[in-house]
Design a protein around this motif. Structure first.
Motif, PDB file in Angstrom:
ATOM      1  N   THR A  93       0.856  -1.211   0.000  1.00 23.98           N
ATOM      2  CA  THR A  93       0.000   0.000   0.000  1.00 23.98           C
ATOM      3  C   THR A  93       0.877   1.242   0.000  1.00 23.98           C
ATOM      4  N   TYR A  94       1.925   1.159   0.851  1.00 26.29           N
ATOM      5  CA  TYR A  94       2.813   2.320   0.984  1.00 26.29           C
ATOM      6  C   TYR A  94       3.577   2.587  -0.314  1.00 26.29           C
ATOM      7  N   GLU A 105      12.253   7.629  -3.796  1.00 24.01           N
ATOM      8  CA  GLU A 105      11.510   8.336  -2.746  1.00 24.01           C
ATOM      9  C   GLU A 105      11.313   7.412  -1.525  1.00 24.01           C
ATOM     10  N   VAL A 106      10.984   6.136  -1.817  1.00 25.66           N
ATOM     11  CA  VAL A 106      10.780   5.150  -0.738  1.00 25.66           C
ATOM     12  C   VAL A 106      12.076   5.008   0.058  1.00 25.66           C
ATOM     13  N   TRP A 107      13.174   4.862  -0.650  1.00 22.62           N
ATOM     14  CA  TRP A 107      14.471   4.672   0.006  1.00 22.62           C
ATOM     15  C   TRP A 107      14.834   5.890   0.854  1.00 22.62           C
ATOM     16  N   LYS A 108      14.537   7.098   0.302  1.00 19.84           N
ATOM     17  CA  LYS A 108      14.813   8.349   1.026  1.00 19.84           C
ATOM     18  C   LYS A 108      14.031   8.362   2.340  1.00 19.84           C
ATOM     19  N   ASP A 109      12.760   7.932   2.242  1.00 21.92           N
ATOM     20  CA  ASP A 109      11.878   7.878   3.421  1.00 21.92           C
ATOM     21  C   ASP A 109      12.436   6.908   4.468  1.00 21.92           C
ATOM     22  N   ILE A 110      12.868   5.724   3.987  1.00 19.02           N
ATOM     23  CA  ILE A 110      13.388   4.699   4.908  1.00 19.02           C
ATOM     24  C   ILE A 110      14.634   5.227   5.622  1.00 19.02           C
ATOM     25  N   ALA A 111      15.465   5.955   4.868  1.00 18.06           N
ATOM     26  CA  ALA A 111      16.711   6.460   5.451  1.00 18.06           C
ATOM     27  C   ALA A 111      16.479   7.660   6.360  1.00 18.06           C
TER      28      ALA A 111
END
Ligand code: HEM
Length: 213
Positions: A93-94, A105-111
């Motif tokens: 979903t995310y 963008e996902v990786w940036k968020d995780i980091a």
């Protein structure tokens, strides 16, 4: 009760009950019931159910021992896999509905966002557990190694609670309640480990010692 627990229809019934959250989401989706913010609704529902299934899976061993119902073990693998299933839906979903597969963008968020980092850790830890949940993998790894690996579910549970606690702004009661359940389960587990250690030592001391000639 023990007879009931080994009945295959009961297991099928539990399987169907575990499908209820996804069925409810589908039903709501088809009947405009996902509120004004469907992405948020689905993210929250799938996140909630992931954590609930992790906790229910963790309850199986203490319940088996406390209620003297070893047959409960038949449900543990299924419940754990449902935790992983809802975790996959939550993560999908995310990355799909929230980030449109923008992996950068996902990786940036995780980091960058600690609550996402810790949620990601909770999810990643479930992957090897789901893969090695089969009888074949228990044989391949050996019971002891397998058990050690599967203790990672406690780390996943703690990370899941921290993820939840960090993302709520004021309504901390629910994550704290989940945290209390994890703490009780962890304490029970530690107490069980200490209780079994003297047993192992006793067993060792009961072994016949080689006679000196
Ligand atoms: C085992 C892994 C995970 C568990 C147990 C979990 C659990 C939860 C829970 C309980 C909620 C809040 C639900 C509510 O408010 O009722 C939530 C929300 C959320 N989770 Fe997770 N989660 C996990 C993994 C992840 C991962 C891997 C990501 C993304 C990389 C993620 C992203 C989010 C987001 C974006 C929200 C909504 C935040 C907001 O409302 O601002 N979660 N999760």
């Amino acid at each position: 009760m023990r007879k009931l627990l080994i009945n295959k229809w009961i297991k099928a019934g539990v399987f169907l009950i575990c499908l209820f959250p996804i069925a409810s989401l589908l039903w709501r989706g088809l009947h405009n019931g996902l509120t004004a913010n469907p992405i948020e609704f689905i993210t929250h529902a799938t996140g909630d159910w992931t954590l609930r299934f992790i906790l229910v899976t963790l309850c199986i061993t203490p319940l088996r021992k406390l209620l003297a119902l070893p047959e409960l073990i038949r449900f543990r693998r299924m419940l754990g896999l449902f935790a992983f299933f809802y975790g996959c839906l939550h993560f999908t979903t995310y990355i799909w509905l929230d980030k449109f597969f923008d992996l950068k963008e996902v990786w940036k968020d995780i980091a960058k966002r600690p609550y996402i980092t810790v949620g990601f850790l909770a999810f990643v830890l479930l992957i090897p557990l789901a893969i090695t949940s089969t009888a074949g993998w228990i044989r391949r790894l050996g019971g002891r190694q397998w058990q050690l690996l599967h203790r990672a579910i406690y780390v996943s549970a703690v990370a899941g609670v921290i993820h939840y606690y960090w993302l709520v702004k004021s309504a901390v009661l629910r994550p704290l309640a989940y945290g209390a359940i994890v703490a009780v389960l962890l304490l029970w587990r530690l107490a069980a480990m200490f209780r079994s250690r003297p047993d192992a030592e006793n067993m060792r001391s009961m072994k016949p010692q080689p006679q000196k000639s």
